[in-house]
Design a protein around this motif. Structure first.
Motif, PDB file in Angstrom:
ATOM      1  N   UNK C  14       0.820  -1.201   0.000  1.00  0.00           N
ATOM      2  CA  UNK C  14       0.000   0.000   0.000  1.00  0.00           C
ATOM      3  C   UNK C  14       0.867   1.269   0.000  1.00  0.00           C
ATOM      4  N   UNK C  15       2.070   1.154   0.520  1.00  0.00           N
ATOM      5  CA  UNK C  15       2.954   2.323   0.580  1.00  0.00           C
ATOM      6  C   UNK C  15       3.707   2.568  -0.734  1.00  0.00           C
ATOM      7  N   UNK C  16       3.369   1.797  -1.759  1.00  0.00           N
ATOM      8  CA  UNK C  16       3.976   2.075  -3.064  1.00  0.00           C
ATOM      9  C   UNK C  16       3.288   3.231  -3.762  1.00  0.00           C
ATOM     10  N   UNK C  17       2.018   3.458  -3.453  1.00  0.00           N
ATOM     11  CA  UNK C  17       1.283   4.510  -4.155  1.00  0.00           C
ATOM     12  C   UNK C  17       1.525   5.854  -3.500  1.00  0.00           C
ATOM     13  N   UNK C  18       0.998   6.896  -4.098  1.00  0.00           N
ATOM     14  CA  UNK C  18       1.185   8.251  -3.565  1.00  0.00           C
ATOM     15  C   UNK C  18       2.417   8.890  -4.175  1.00  0.00           C
ATOM     16  N   UNK C  19       2.479  10.242  -4.129  1.00  0.00           N
ATOM     17  CA  UNK C  19       3.535  10.957  -4.858  1.00  0.00           C
ATOM     18  C   UNK C  19       4.917  10.929  -4.196  1.00  0.00           C
ATOM     19  N   UNK C  20       4.976  10.792  -2.894  1.00  0.00           N
ATOM     20  CA  UNK C  20       6.285  10.866  -2.213  1.00  0.00           C
ATOM     21  C   UNK C  20       7.102   9.612  -2.527  1.00  0.00           C
ATOM     22  N   UNK C  21       8.411   9.733  -2.725  1.00  0.00           N
ATOM     23  CA  UNK C  21       9.218   8.560  -3.079  1.00  0.00           C
ATOM     24  C   UNK C  21       8.966   7.401  -2.118  1.00  0.00           C
ATOM     25  N   UNK C  22       8.771   6.221  -2.671  1.00  0.00           N
ATOM     26  CA  UNK C  22       8.374   5.081  -1.865  1.00  0.00           C
ATOM     27  C   UNK C  22       9.556   4.161  -1.604  1.00  0.00           C
ATOM     28  N   UNK C  23       9.895   3.997  -0.328  1.00  0.00           N
ATOM     29  CA  UNK C  23      10.990   3.072  -0.005  1.00  0.00           C
ATOM     30  C   UNK C  23      10.599   1.633  -0.317  1.00  0.00           C
ATOM     31  N   UNK C  25       8.699   0.536  -2.949  1.00  0.00           N
ATOM     32  CA  UNK C  25       8.947   0.341  -4.372  1.00  0.00           C
ATOM     33  C   UNK C  25      10.443   0.209  -4.640  1.00  0.00           C
TER      34      UNK C  25
END
Ligand code: HEM
Ligand code: HEM
Ligand code: HEM
Ligand code: SF4
Ligand code: SF4
Ligand code: SF4
Ligand code: SF4
Lengths: 408, 85, 432
Positions: C14-23, C25
């Motif tokens: 779930x933390x892959x989405x959103x604009x802030x760089x995703x650790x 991903x």
């Protein structure tokens, strides 16, 4: 002054040899070939030539757009700096991509800020435009920006934070995931200058509070609320009891002899009334786990700062004593942070930091404007608590005040 | 006090603590308290040299560091045996 | 190496989405490309933490490399069966170059080393300032140290009750306000105190941080036992022409920091003169000239921040030395306290080193276990620390205000006739 190496040490251009260390290190003779106490690489070799030429001779700077700074030297030379947010927790591939960009536009020089932003330096406007385009186009597989541009001026810049569940054994909350959830929600404020002043966010995953969480505009602190468990069956085997006792900063742990399955065993007991849930005991003793899915969560603290600008540096104050852990996105915590930020943005004057604004209007107004419930937990009863009591009749009549007529 | 005497005194403190109270790890401060006649910095330097000689070892929790006798008491990786692969 | 084992991680995903760089991903991309089991396992364990809302690490007493008492933080999974590749997941603190400038040749080589010897996951940077290499096993520690020394000319940072890695703001490398050479100071101190940095020396940790001006971009006043903050004691430099350009609206206030909101035209009275905390500024509308009564200025930086093209710190530059900041644990949070209001700092900074030695000598002898310097100062009293320990003259700058209670611990030698009195003499004057 220390001697200044002009160029990066040539050793860095020799490829990494993965077999060298095995040849040099001899476990039987650990002092053989050992290089110690050499300290960090000298900073001067990593400064771009234009920075070396103008070191200490800068005249002024200007933020030409959010995330882009222009520095002018007395010599007339100019440097443009593009600041980008990073997740801080990152892989070598991510760092290599930064290297690729720095090689392409910046002759290989790059710098990080205290707040986990990365900065690229160029000397002409054309390169600057190309660099900006390039940075904006780089996305992660699921669409996140790799290098969001911003973090200057009256923005919410990157969050300083600690390790959380990726590494720390006393973490009451995660760090990187909470930061990601907050920054996704506040993304717009990172790349713009629309706040009354800069807003510094921070996060620490336990009350040991690595980092300047206690002096931030808005910060998250992980807290435990249950004393450590004591595993009598295992404790004397895996822990050294004098060490465990010494580990507690409040002296809450005492030695004890207990009966386990009819057998006398050495263990410890925790005086739970003295425990402040710091987790130091678990550091010394794996048989005293402290984490608890129900007990753990976070507190929000606001109104601190480190800069001396206008008003002196100040501590942040607790405004929400507990919010439970809600992975993966901690929606309640994020909601409150955003609300505090927006109420601040609507009400503060230009240049006013969060804490300065609250000082002006009074804490009672802050609680009224934000609708944050005020509870007994927010009245200090730790050391020096008296400093926070109201010892004047100067206060405002907010909705909290009920007129007392009868008192039983 | 010359360095060798100091080192010997330090080792005696460790042996006493380990056999008596069963305490195998000692903070620098406690070591300094046990040998009040020596300068704290000299004690530090001597203890650190003993580590280099392999007669003492460090034990750290991340926030503080202690000294201990190698192989005595709680090991560096106590309770954390590597699983069989 | 066999096939890698992947774990199901819906919460982490779930933390892959959103604009802030995703650790998430980033770590997954890396894990796939390099076939790294440790990366899959670390996200697997984090998923478990997200599910249970509890950390799954425990702590060992490991310190890492031979002869060093710090630089490595030992960590072990409590899920060794499920995630064998991270049964041990130690971090290595590597001392960063001052102000965190790099050349990519050094960074790339460091990355190559870390791919080979660790998880490939790192922090740029830890909140201590160090480069943090996250995740390796015990057997690799000596090799990592040899690689750092022999191939990267790098060294470990501090941890435990050692001197911690000193840190500074970007200072003269880019900032026109830096009153001291923060990078050189930090480099010099780090080199001079290598022994204290790598081996336990003190009752507890000791941090040194250096900021070039009162904006304090490394938060020295909040985070360091020994805070050095640049300042000046002569007059703020003024370019009246540029001041007029701000007033006339040709230059943007605060270097453009407020550009995305309409705050109305710049009003020097409202935005500078009235906000000056000491009320020591005057804008003469007739003469169109700015006056500063520098003797009253407390150097808060506000006016300089607002008009960077027109105002600069003066030329008589040095630093304020403050001591004793610490996080809240135990006695409550403390900010650093002014000890020396103005110290000239020129290489090789012997005055600063001598001061540090003096403080350390006292603290090593009289500090208690796990007592930060600020707590020692509080225990013995700031007045005693300043006067008796450091031999400094007490001045009003040391306090916000004098004490309000008269419970003064007079010293016997200060009192005429001393404390030894004769009861018989007393009773002659005052029969019982
Ligand atoms: C517009 C002018 C300013 C510029 C260009 C600027 C630039 C920077 C930069 C580059 C950093 C990262 C520093 C480093 O990593 O060494 C930084 C951090 C910081 N700045 Fe500024 N700054 C400015 C104004 C201010 C002002 C006015 C304040 C305070 C009111 C301030 C407070 C801070 C703080 C508190 C940090 C970070 C502290 C931390 O990381 O904990 N800055 N700033
Ligand atoms: C007795 C209390 C403390 C204990 C047991 C403790 C323990 C630790 C441990 C184990 C780590 C390593 C975390 C990891 O990498 O997994 C750490 C990191 C750190 N600690 Fe502490 N600590 C304590 C108090 C403090 C205090 C009071 C401060 C600040 C003044 C502090 C500042 C830091 C910082 C800056 C880091 C680096 C964190 C990062 O890079 O994200 N610690 N601490
Ligand atoms: C040395 C210790 C002290 C002693 C023995 C002492 C004793 C007294 C006595 C006997 C009175 C009553 C005087 C009278 O009505 O004739 C008094 C009044 C008072 N004391 Fe103290 N006192 C001490 C310290 C303090 C301190 C440190 C403070 C405040 C910081 C304080 C604040 C007051 C106040 C506010 C009054 C009332 C004055 C008034 O009626 O206007 N006293 N004290
Ligand atoms: S704040 Fe606490 S839990 Fe987080 S890394 Fe630091 S010591 Fe660990
Ligand atoms: S959690 Fe902290 S205060 Fe509580 S018993 Fe453990 S060490 Fe003591
Ligand atoms: S502390 Fe002052 S000198 Fe250093 S970077 Fe910040 S503004 Fe510049
Ligand atoms: S630095 Fe601060 S105190 Fe000094 S003149 Fe400027 S605004 Fe006033």
């Amino acid at each position: 002054m220390s001697e200044r190496p002009e160029r990066p040490d040539p050793i860095y251009t020799q490829p990494y040899d993965p077999t060298l260390a095995e040849k040099l290190y001899n476990p039987q003779k650990p002092m053989e070939n050992r290089i110690t106490d050499i300290g960090p690489p000298h900073y001067w070799q990593f400064l771009p030539p234009v920075i070396q030429r103008n070191y200490g001779k800068w005249k002024s700077h200007e933020i030409i757009q959010p995330g882009v700074l222009k520095y002018k030297a007395h010599s007339g030379e100019v440097v443009y700096v593009v600041r980008c947010g990073t997740p801080r927790l990152e892989t070598t591939d991510y760092v290599r991509e930064i290297c690729e960009i720095a090689d392409k536009y910046c002759d290989g020089y790059v710098r990080w800020t205290t707040r986990n932003n990365v900065e690229f330096h160029v000397t002409d406007e054309e390169k600057l435009r190309a660099l900006l385009e390039d940075l904006k186009s780089r996305k992660m597989p699921n669409g996140a920006y790799k290098f969001p541009i911003g973090g200057t001026g009256a923005s919410v810049t990157n969050i300083v934070h600690t390790q959380g569940w990726i590494h720390c054994h006393t973490a009451a909350i995660d760090a990187s995931g909470v930061v990601k959830a907050i920054m996704d929600e506040l993304f717009d404020y990172f790349g713009s200058h629309k706040l009354p002043a800069q807003v510094r966010l921070a996060l620490a995953c336990c009350i040991n509070m690595c980092g300047a969480v206690h002096c931030s505009d808005i910060a998250v602190v992980g807290i435990h609320r249950k004393p450590p468990l004591v595993e009598d069956e295992r404790l004397d085997k895996v822990c050294e009891i004098p060490l465990v006792i010494a580990s507690c900063p409040l002296g809450a742990i005492k030695p004890a002899t207990v009966e386990v399955a009819g057998e006398k065993r050495k263990s410890v007991r925790v005086n739970v009334d003295r425990c402040m849930f710091c987790g130091n005991c678990y550091t010394m003793c794996p048989a005293m786990p402290i984490s608890d899915g129900q007990g753990d969560g976070l507190a929000l603290v606001v109104g601190g700062k480190v800069s001396n600008r206008i008003t002196p540096p100040t501590f942040s104050k607790v405004v929400i004593p507990f919010i439970p852990n809600e992975p993966p996105r901690w929606p309640t915590a994020v909601k409150w942070i955003k609300k505090i930020l927006e109420i601040y943005s609507q009400n503060a004057r230009k240049y006013e930091r969060v804490g300065d604004w609250i000082q002006r209007i009074g804490w009672e107004k802050f609680f009224e404007l934000t609708d944050i419930p005020f509870t007994w937990h927010l009245i200090d009863d730790y050391r020096l608590a008296y400093d926070t009591y109201r010892t004047s009749v100067h206060f405002k009549f907010t909705s909290h005040v009920e007129t007392v007529t009868d008192f039983e | 006090m010359d360095k060798e005497t100091l080192k010997q005194k330090i080792m005696e403190v460790f042996q006493k603590k380990a056999s008596g109270a069963g305490k195998s790890k000692i903070y620098l401060k406690d070591l300094q308290r046990e040998i009040p006649e020596a300068n704290p910095r000299d004690i530090k330097n001597a203890a650190n040299e003993l580590v280099k000689e392999g007669k003492l070892e460090y034990f750290s929790t991340g926030s503080t560091v202690m000294y201990g006798l190698p192989g005595v008491g709680m090991g560096l990786e106590a309770g954390m045996e590597k699983p069989e692969e | 190496m066999g096939e890698v084992k992947k774990h199901d991680t819906p919460l982490m995903d779930d933390l892959k989405s959103g604009p802030w760089p995703s650790f998430v991903d980033d770590i997954y991309s890396y894990a796939e490309r390099h076939k790294k089991q440790a990366c899959f396992d670390i996200l697997g364990q984090m998923e478990l933490s997200y599910k249970n809302k509890e950390t799954h690490w425990k702590h060992g007493g490991i310190v890492g490399v031979f002869g060093y008492g710090g630089g490595v933080i030992g960590r072990y999974s409590d899920q060794q069966e499920k995630f064998p590749a991270i049964w041990a997941f130690h971090t290595v603190r590597v001392n960063q170059p001052a102000a965190k400038w790099y050349h990519t040749s050094a960074l790339r080589k460091l990355c190559d080393m870390w791919d080979h010897r660790g998880s490939g996951i790192m922090n740029l940077h830890g909140s201590t300032g160090d480069i943090i290499l996250l995740g390796t096993v015990t057997e690799q520690l000596e090799y990592i140290f040899y690689d750092l020394g022999h191939q990267l000319k790098m060294d470990l940072g501090g941890s435990g009750s050692n001197l911690r890695t000193p840190e500074c703001c970007m200072g003269m490398s880019r900032c026109e306000w830096s009153c001291i050479d923060t990078q050189d100071i930090v480099y010099e101190l780090t080199m001079a105190f290598q022994d204290e940095l790598h081996r336990p020396a003190f009752p507890y940790k000791f941090k040194i941080k250096v900021s070039g001006c009162p904006n304090d971009c490394v938060a020295a006043i909040a985070r360091a036992d020994f805070s050095v903050i640049g300042t000046w004691r002569d007059r703020i430099k003024i370019d009246q022409e540029a001041v007029r350009a701000y007033v006339g609206g040709e230059l943007k206030p605060n270097a453009g920091a407020h550009s995305d909101r309409d705050w109305g035209p710049f009003d020097i009275k409202k935005e500078v003169i009235d906000l000056c905390p000491t009320k020591c500024m005057f804008w003469d509308e007739g003469q169109r000239k700015l006056y500063i009564n520098d003797a009253e200025c407390n150097r808060c930086m506000h006016c300089i921040n607002v008009m960077p093209e027109a105002l600069w710190p003066g030329d008589d530059r040095g630093a304020v030395i403050l001591m004793g900041a610490k996080a809240p644990i135990l006695e409550g949070a403390q900010l650093s306290t002014v000890i020396i209001p103005f110290m000239k700092l020129e290489p090789p900074y012997d005055n600063l080193k001598n001061l540090l030695y003096k403080v350390w000598d006292y603290w090593m002898e009289h500090g208690k276990n796990r007592e930060r310097l600020g707590e020692t100062i509080q225990r013995i009293g700031l007045n005693r620390f300043i006067v008796d320990v450091l031999g400094i003259k007490p001045i009003p700058q040391h306090v916000k205000e004098p004490r309000s209670n008269p419970y003064i611990f007079w010293k016997e030698e200060e009192v005429e006739g001393g404390w030894t009195r004769d009861v018989a003499e007393f009773r002659k004057r005052h029969p019982a």
